[in-house]
Motif scaffolding. Sequence first.
Motif, PDB file in Angstrom:
ATOM      1  N   UNK A 103       0.852  -1.184   0.000  1.00 37.59           N
ATOM      2  CA  UNK A 103       0.000   0.000   0.000  1.00 37.59           C
ATOM      3  C   UNK A 103       0.891   1.238   0.000  1.00 37.59           C
ATOM      4  N   UNK A 104       0.691   2.128  -0.975  1.00 37.12           N
ATOM      5  CA  UNK A 104       1.515   3.344  -1.034  1.00 37.12           C
ATOM      6  C   UNK A 104       1.416   4.148   0.265  1.00 37.12           C
ATOM      7  N   UNK A 105       2.553   4.626   0.723  1.00 38.13           N
ATOM      8  CA  UNK A 105       2.591   5.441   1.930  1.00 38.13           C
ATOM      9  C   UNK A 105       2.533   4.658   3.230  1.00 38.13           C
ATOM     10  N   UNK A 106       2.633   3.348   3.162  1.00 35.61           N
ATOM     11  CA  UNK A 106       2.474   2.531   4.375  1.00 35.61           C
ATOM     12  C   UNK A 106       3.724   2.489   5.249  1.00 35.61           C
ATOM     13  N   UNK A 107       4.841   3.014   4.769  1.00 32.69           N
ATOM     14  CA  UNK A 107       6.070   3.098   5.553  1.00 32.69           C
ATOM     15  C   UNK A 107       6.579   1.736   6.030  1.00 32.69           C
ATOM     16  N   UNK A 108       6.421   0.706   5.208  1.00 36.52           N
ATOM     17  CA  UNK A 108       6.963  -0.612   5.546  1.00 36.52           C
ATOM     18  C   UNK A 108       8.487  -0.580   5.473  1.00 36.52           C
ATOM     19  N   UNK A 109       9.139  -1.400   6.285  1.00 39.24           N
ATOM     20  CA  UNK A 109      10.594  -1.498   6.152  1.00 39.24           C
ATOM     21  C   UNK A 109      10.952  -2.001   4.746  1.00 39.24           C
ATOM     22  N   UNK A 110      12.006  -1.491   4.163  1.00 43.47           N
ATOM     23  CA  UNK A 110      12.433  -1.921   2.828  1.00 43.47           C
ATOM     24  C   UNK A 110      12.896  -3.370   2.844  1.00 43.47           C
ATOM     25  N   UNK A 111      13.006  -3.991   4.016  1.00 45.28           N
ATOM     26  CA  UNK A 111      13.446  -5.379   4.119  1.00 45.28           C
ATOM     27  C   UNK A 111      12.534  -6.337   3.354  1.00 45.28           C
ATOM     28  N   UNK A 112      11.230  -6.055   3.296  1.00 45.21           N
ATOM     29  CA  UNK A 112      10.320  -6.934   2.554  1.00 45.21           C
ATOM     30  C   UNK A 112      10.667  -6.924   1.070  1.00 45.21           C
ATOM     31  N   UNK A 113      10.762  -5.731   0.496  1.00 41.84           N
ATOM     32  CA  UNK A 113      11.095  -5.611  -0.921  1.00 41.84           C
ATOM     33  C   UNK A 113      12.507  -6.127  -1.201  1.00 41.84           C
ATOM     34  N   UNK A 114      13.445  -5.825  -0.335  1.00 35.89           N
ATOM     35  CA  UNK A 114      14.820  -6.294  -0.523  1.00 35.89           C
ATOM     36  C   UNK A 114      14.918  -7.813  -0.475  1.00 35.89           C
ATOM     37  N   UNK A 115      14.099  -8.445   0.365  1.00 39.98           N
ATOM     38  CA  UNK A 115      14.075  -9.913   0.419  1.00 39.98           C
ATOM     39  C   UNK A 115      13.596 -10.472  -0.912  1.00 39.98           C
ATOM     40  N   UNK A 116      12.556  -9.878  -1.483  1.00 39.51           N
ATOM     41  CA  UNK A 116      12.037 -10.335  -2.780  1.00 39.51           C
ATOM     42  C   UNK A 116      13.125 -10.209  -3.840  1.00 39.51           C
ATOM     43  N   UNK A 117      13.795  -9.078  -3.893  1.00 45.95           N
ATOM     44  CA  UNK A 117      14.844  -8.870  -4.893  1.00 45.95           C
ATOM     45  C   UNK A 117      15.998  -9.848  -4.700  1.00 45.95           C
ATOM     46  N   UNK A 118      16.393 -10.091  -3.449  1.00 48.66           N
ATOM     47  CA  UNK A 118      17.477 -11.036  -3.167  1.00 48.66           C
ATOM     48  C   UNK A 118      17.093 -12.453  -3.605  1.00 48.66           C
ATOM     49  N   UNK A 119      15.848 -12.818  -3.414  1.00 49.13           N
ATOM     50  CA  UNK A 119      15.400 -14.180  -3.735  1.00 49.13           C
ATOM     51  C   UNK A 119      15.242 -14.419  -5.232  1.00 49.13           C
ATOM     52  N   UNK A 120      15.309 -13.375  -6.033  1.00 43.07           N
ATOM     53  CA  UNK A 120      15.184 -13.525  -7.481  1.00 43.07           C
ATOM     54  C   UNK A 120      16.498 -13.920  -8.144  1.00 43.07           C
ATOM     55  N   UNK A 121      17.580 -13.912  -7.408  1.00 39.03           N
ATOM     56  CA  UNK A 121      18.879 -14.298  -7.958  1.00 39.03           C
ATOM     57  C   UNK A 121      18.891 -15.810  -8.117  1.00 39.03           C
ATOM     58  N   UNK A 122      19.175 -16.318  -9.309  1.00 39.32           N
ATOM     59  CA  UNK A 122      19.174 -17.777  -9.519  1.00 39.32           C
ATOM     60  C   UNK A 122      20.100 -18.506  -8.546  1.00 39.32           C
ATOM     61  N   UNK A 123      19.626 -19.617  -8.060  1.00 31.09           N
ATOM     62  CA  UNK A 123      20.383 -20.458  -7.134  1.00 31.09           C
ATOM     63  C   UNK A 123      21.587 -21.051  -7.857  1.00 31.09           C
ATOM     64  N   UNK A 124      22.757 -20.903  -7.266  1.00 22.46           N
ATOM     65  CA  UNK A 124      23.993 -21.339  -7.936  1.00 22.46           C
ATOM     66  C   UNK A 124      24.531 -22.659  -7.416  1.00 22.46           C
ATOM     67  N   UNK A 125      23.828 -23.299  -6.517  1.00 25.12           N
ATOM     68  CA  UNK A 125      24.325 -24.568  -5.981  1.00 25.12           C
ATOM     69  C   UNK A 125      24.713 -24.441  -4.529  1.00 25.12           C
ATOM     70  N   UNK A 126      25.138 -25.543  -3.946  1.00 18.60           N
ATOM     71  CA  UNK A 126      25.459 -25.555  -2.529  1.00 18.60           C
ATOM     72  C   UNK A 126      26.611 -26.496  -2.267  1.00 18.60           C
ATOM     73  N   UNK A 127      27.330 -26.227  -1.227  1.00 19.85           N
ATOM     74  CA  UNK A 127      28.425 -27.091  -0.827  1.00 19.85           C
ATOM     75  C   UNK A 127      28.117 -27.861   0.445  1.00 19.85           C
ATOM     76  N   UNK A 128      26.867 -27.859   0.907  1.00 17.25           N
ATOM     77  CA  UNK A 128      26.547 -28.551   2.157  1.00 17.25           C
ATOM     78  C   UNK A 128      26.349 -30.039   1.973  1.00 17.25           C
TER      79      UNK A 128
END
Length: 135
Positions: free
Chosen positions: A110-135
């Motif tokens: 909702x415009x003007x809702x003053x949410x922390x940018x962490x929600x949007x930043x999480x979405x952007x971070x999760x859009x990066x293709x998974x490159x594999x794991x060493x676990x």
Amino acid sequence: MKRVALMATVAVLAGLMAGCGPINQMSRPDPATGRLLDQGTSADRFMVLNCIYHGWSELSTNVDSTSYARQGADRVRVYRGHDKDNNAIYNPYVDIMQGGFGARIEYFEIPGSQLPRDYENTVKRCMVPYAGSND
């Protein structure tokens, strides 16, 4: 062990996306809600979904998701959960759907809702293709 837990989560979410879970016909987003992101990624949609769900779970206590069909496409909506009256909190929310060889993501708040940018930043971070794991 982390890989087994992750794959189990992906399998459950895949079942929901494939139609094994309920698919609700949800109404269009509230016109007062603004779309901040409408973008495709080559990242796997189930990995994106899992990443956003778990990322938002660190920001809000009762994050939830639902699957539905709109405009001819099955989607999963991740949202902040429910308020004390058990009403869904759709500020913010993200719709995730199949997009070619990856996912298409639409992020709303909702415009003007003053949410922390962490929600949007999480979405952007999760859009990066998974490159594999060493676990």
